[in-house]
Scaffold this motif. Structure first.
Motif, PDB file in Angstrom:
ATOM      1  N   PRO A  63       8.799 -13.736  15.557  1.00 50.33           N
ATOM      2  CA  PRO A  63      10.081 -13.181  16.019  1.00 50.33           C
ATOM      3  C   PRO A  63      10.301 -13.280  17.531  1.00 50.33           C
ATOM      4  O   PRO A  63      11.409 -13.594  17.983  1.00 50.33           O
ATOM      5  N   LYS A  64       9.274 -12.990  18.325  1.00 48.87           N
ATOM      6  CA  LYS A  64       9.424 -13.075  19.785  1.00 48.87           C
ATOM      7  C   LYS A  64       9.598 -14.522  20.219  1.00 48.87           C
ATOM      8  O   LYS A  64      10.435 -14.829  21.083  1.00 48.87           O
ATOM      9  N   PHE A  65       8.801 -15.403  19.644  1.00 49.87           N
ATOM     10  CA  PHE A  65       8.904 -16.832  19.933  1.00 49.87           C
ATOM     11  C   PHE A  65      10.292 -17.342  19.570  1.00 49.87           C
ATOM     12  O   PHE A  65      10.916 -18.092  20.328  1.00 49.87           O
ATOM     13  N   SER A  66      10.786 -16.937  18.414  1.00 49.12           N
ATOM     14  CA  SER A  66      12.086 -17.390  17.938  1.00 49.12           C
ATOM     15  C   SER A  66      13.201 -16.932  18.869  1.00 49.12           C
ATOM     16  O   SER A  66      14.090 -17.723  19.241  1.00 49.12           O
ATOM     17  N   ALA A  67      13.180 -15.669  19.270  1.00 46.42           N
ATOM     18  CA  ALA A  67      14.206 -15.139  20.169  1.00 46.42           C
ATOM     19  C   ALA A  67      14.148 -15.823  21.530  1.00 46.42           C
ATOM     20  O   ALA A  67      15.187 -16.106  22.143  1.00 46.42           O
ATOM     21  N   PHE A  68      12.942 -16.103  21.992  1.00 43.70           N
ATOM     22  CA  PHE A  68      12.770 -16.799  23.267  1.00 43.70           C
ATOM     23  C   PHE A  68      13.399 -18.189  23.208  1.00 43.70           C
ATOM     24  O   PHE A  68      14.154 -18.589  24.107  1.00 43.70           O
ATOM     25  N   PHE A  69      13.121 -18.930  22.156  1.00 45.63           N
ATOM     26  CA  PHE A  69      13.658 -20.287  22.070  1.00 45.63           C
ATOM     27  C   PHE A  69      15.155 -20.313  21.770  1.00 45.63           C
ATOM     28  O   PHE A  69      15.829 -21.301  22.072  1.00 45.63           O
ATOM     29  N   ASP A  70      15.685 -19.234  21.218  1.00 46.47           N
ATOM     30  CA  ASP A  70      17.146 -19.127  21.099  1.00 46.47           C
ATOM     31  C   ASP A  70      17.769 -19.163  22.493  1.00 46.47           C
ATOM     32  O   ASP A  70      18.817 -19.783  22.711  1.00 46.47           O
ATOM     33  N   ARG A  71      17.122 -18.500  23.442  1.00 45.88           N
ATOM     34  CA  ARG A  71      17.610 -18.518  24.823  1.00 45.88           C
ATOM     35  C   ARG A  71      17.435 -19.887  25.467  1.00 45.88           C
ATOM     36  O   ARG A  71      18.292 -20.341  26.228  1.00 45.88           O
ATOM     37  N   VAL A  72      16.327 -20.548  25.167  1.00 46.07           N
ATOM     38  CA  VAL A  72      16.098 -21.898  25.684  1.00 46.07           C
ATOM     39  C   VAL A  72      17.194 -22.837  25.198  1.00 46.07           C
ATOM     40  O   VAL A  72      17.774 -23.605  25.978  1.00 46.07           O
ATOM     41  N   VAL A  73      17.494 -22.785  23.914  1.00 49.00           N
ATOM     42  CA  VAL A  73      18.530 -23.648  23.338  1.00 49.00           C
ATOM     43  C   VAL A  73      19.899 -23.315  23.936  1.00 49.00           C
ATOM     44  O   VAL A  73      20.689 -24.219  24.252  1.00 49.00           O
ATOM     45  N   ALA A  74      20.185 -22.041  24.107  1.00 44.60           N
ATOM     46  CA  ALA A  74      21.467 -21.634  24.692  1.00 44.60           C
ATOM     47  C   ALA A  74      21.620 -22.159  26.112  1.00 44.60           C
ATOM     48  O   ALA A  74      22.741 -22.459  26.564  1.00 44.60           O
ATOM     49  N   THR A  75      20.517 -22.293  26.821  1.00 44.70           N
ATOM     50  CA  THR A  75      20.549 -22.786  28.192  1.00 44.70           C
ATOM     51  C   THR A  75      21.052 -24.217  28.244  1.00 44.70           C
ATOM     52  O   THR A  75      21.820 -24.585  29.137  1.00 44.70           O
ATOM     53  N   GLU A  76      20.647 -25.023  27.280  1.00 37.84           N
ATOM     54  CA  GLU A  76      21.117 -26.422  27.251  1.00 37.84           C
ATOM     55  C   GLU A  76      22.628 -26.487  27.205  1.00 37.84           C
ATOM     56  O   GLU A  76      23.266 -27.206  27.978  1.00 37.84           O
ATOM     57  N   GLY A  77      23.235 -25.742  26.305  1.00 39.62           N
ATOM     58  CA  GLY A  77      24.684 -25.779  26.189  1.00 39.62           C
ATOM     59  C   GLY A  77      25.380 -25.290  27.446  1.00 39.62           C
ATOM     60  O   GLY A  77      26.386 -25.865  27.890  1.00 39.62           O
ATOM     61  N   ALA A  78      24.849 -24.228  28.052  1.00 35.91           N
ATOM     62  CA  ALA A  78      25.453 -23.654  29.250  1.00 35.91           C
ATOM     63  C   ALA A  78      25.418 -24.617  30.432  1.00 35.91           C
ATOM     64  O   ALA A  78      26.315 -24.613  31.286  1.00 35.91           O
ATOM     65  N   VAL A  79      24.385 -25.464  30.479  1.00 33.84           N
ATOM     66  CA  VAL A  79      24.242 -26.414  31.584  1.00 33.84           C
ATOM     67  C   VAL A  79      24.914 -27.746  31.278  1.00 33.84           C
ATOM     68  O   VAL A  79      25.602 -28.322  32.135  1.00 33.84           O
ATOM     69  N   VAL A  80      24.756 -28.244  30.068  1.00 31.90           N
ATOM     70  CA  VAL A  80      25.199 -29.604  29.737  1.00 31.90           C
ATOM     71  C   VAL A  80      26.689 -29.705  29.417  1.00 31.90           C
ATOM     72  O   VAL A  80      27.356 -30.659  29.836  1.00 31.90           O
ATOM     73  N   ASP A  81      27.220 -28.749  28.684  1.00 24.94           N
ATOM     74  CA  ASP A  81      28.612 -28.865  28.238  1.00 24.94           C
ATOM     75  C   ASP A  81      29.601 -29.043  29.392  1.00 24.94           C
ATOM     76  O   ASP A  81      30.510 -29.889  29.301  1.00 24.94           O
ATOM     77  N   PRO A  82      29.478 -28.286  30.486  1.00 27.00           N
ATOM     78  CA  PRO A  82      30.401 -28.504  31.596  1.00 27.00           C
ATOM     79  C   PRO A  82      30.292 -29.910  32.194  1.00 27.00           C
ATOM     80  O   PRO A  82      31.307 -30.491  32.607  1.00 27.00           O
ATOM     81  N   ALA A  83      29.082 -30.470  32.235  1.00 26.36           N
ATOM     82  CA  ALA A  83      28.904 -31.824  32.769  1.00 26.36           C
ATOM     83  C   ALA A  83      29.547 -32.858  31.849  1.00 26.36           C
ATOM     84  O   ALA A  83      30.179 -33.815  32.315  1.00 26.36           O
ATOM     85  N   LYS A  84      29.393 -32.678  30.546  1.00 26.76           N
ATOM     86  CA  LYS A  84      30.037 -33.582  29.593  1.00 26.76           C
ATOM     87  C   LYS A  84      31.543 -33.620  29.825  1.00 26.76           C
ATOM     88  O   LYS A  84      32.180 -34.676  29.744  1.00 26.76           O
ATOM     89  N   ASP A  85      32.125 -32.450  30.091  1.00 31.58           N
ATOM     90  CA  ASP A  85      33.566 -32.357  30.283  1.00 31.58           C
ATOM     91  C   ASP A  85      34.024 -33.093  31.534  1.00 31.58           C
ATOM     92  O   ASP A  85      35.165 -33.564  31.607  1.00 31.58           O
ATOM     93  N   VAL A  86      33.144 -33.185  32.523  1.00 36.11           N
ATOM     94  CA  VAL A  86      33.475 -33.899  33.758  1.00 36.11           C
ATOM     95  C   VAL A  86      33.276 -35.405  33.580  1.00 36.11           C
ATOM     96  O   VAL A  86      34.148 -36.211  33.931  1.00 36.11           O
ATOM     97  N   PHE A  87      32.154 -35.805  33.016  1.00 36.90           N
ATOM     98  CA  PHE A  87      31.846 -37.232  32.887  1.00 36.90           C
ATOM     99  C   PHE A  87      32.731 -37.924  31.838  1.00 36.90           C
ATOM    100  O   PHE A  87      33.111 -39.080  32.015  1.00 36.90           O
TER     101      PHE A  87
END
Length: 235
Positions: free
Chosen positions: A97-121
C-alpha cells in the motif's frame, strides 16, 4: 446507489471526497521542471528526420508480430505494476500500500511536467501526419513530443532500480521496452521516445532532492524490499 453507500460512508468518515481519494499529488510540476527550456524543439513535419521516422513506424506496422502488438497494448497502462515480470510474484499491489501510493505520486508527476510541454511543442503524432498509420494502441491526439509513456516508464524505472539495485539491469531494460512499445504501437516516433527518456531522467534527478520524496521513498523501499524478501539497504 446501495453499492455506493459503504464507499461514501468511508469517504465521509475519513474526510475525503471521491475526487480527493483518487488524486495523487505530483512531486513537481512544469514550473519547476520546464521541459520547453530543456528539450530541443521537434523536427519539422516535412524534415528528412520525420520522414525517416514515419517510415520506421510504417515498416513496424507490417512487420510487428501479434506478441509485439499485445505487449504494446499492455504497456499503454501507465503504472509501475507493468514491471511485475522482472520483479517477481511478490510484487503485488495488494501487498504494497505505501509503495503503491508513492508511485501514484511519481506517475502524477509525469503528467504535471510533460503535458504542458506537449501543448507548447504540438508535434503531430504519426497517425495525424499520415493516413497510412494505423496505431495498434489507443489513439491519442495530444502532442507527441516528448512521449509521456516513455517519460513515466523511464522515471519509474530509475526510482524502482534505486529501491532494488540488485535488479537494476533488468528494471531499466524493462523501462527501455516500455518506451519502444510506443513506436511498435504506432503512436510515437523514435525521437519522441528519446526525448521521453531524457525527460524521465531529468524529472527523477530533480524530485529525488525533495524532502517529501525522500521520506516517502524510504518507506516505500522498506515495504517493497521486505515483501521481496530482501535485506534493508543502508541509508
Amino acid at each position: 446507489m446501495r453499492k455506493l453507500l459503504p464507499l461514501l460512508t468511508v469517504l465521509i468518515l475519513t474526510g475525503l471526497t471521491p475526487v480527493q481519494a483518487e488524486e495523487a499529488k505530483p512531486f513537481a510540476d512544469a514550473k519547476e521542471i520546464d521541459l520547453v527550456t530543456i528539450l530541443p524543439p521537434p523536427p519539422a513535419n516535412d524534415s528528412a528526420q520525420t520522414k525517416a521516422e514515419l517510415g520506421e513506424v510504417l515498416t513496424l506496422q507490417v512487420t510487428r508480430t501479434p506478441e509485439m502488438v499485445a505487449n504494446a497494448q499492455a504497456d499503454a497502462v501507465e503504472d509501475v505494476w507493468r514491471f511485475a515480470n522482472v520483479m517477481g510474484p511478490e510484487f503485488n499491489k495488494d501487498r504494497l500500500p505505501k509503495f503503491s501510493a508513492f508511485f501514484d505520486r511519481v506517475v502524477a508527476t509525469e503528467g504535471a511536467v510533460v503535458d504542458p510541454a506537449k501543448d507548447v511543442f504540438k508535434r503531430p503524432r504519426p497517425h495525424q501526419l499520415s493516413d497510412l498509420v494505423k496505431p495498434a494502441v489507443k489513439i491519442s491526439n495530444s502532442g507527441a513530443w516528448p512521449s509521456g509513456h516513455t517519460t513515466v516508464g523511464t522515471l519509474m524505472g530509475i526510482v524502482l532500480s534505486n529501491m532494488v539495485p540488485e535488479k537494476k539491469a533488468e528494471i531499466m531494460a524493462r523501462a527501455w521496452d516500455y518506451g519502444n512499445n510506443r513506436i511498435v504501437g504506432g503512436i510515437h516516433y523514435r525521437s519522441d521516445v528519446e526525448m521521453g527518456r531524457i525527460a524521465g531522467s531529468v524529472i527523477a534527478a530533480t524530485i529525488m532532492r525533495h524532502d517529501d520524496f525522500k521520506a516517502e521513498f524510504a518507506e516505500a523501499r522498506t515495504e517493497l524490499r521486505h515483501s521481496l524478501g530482501l535485506p534493508d539497504l543502508a541509508h
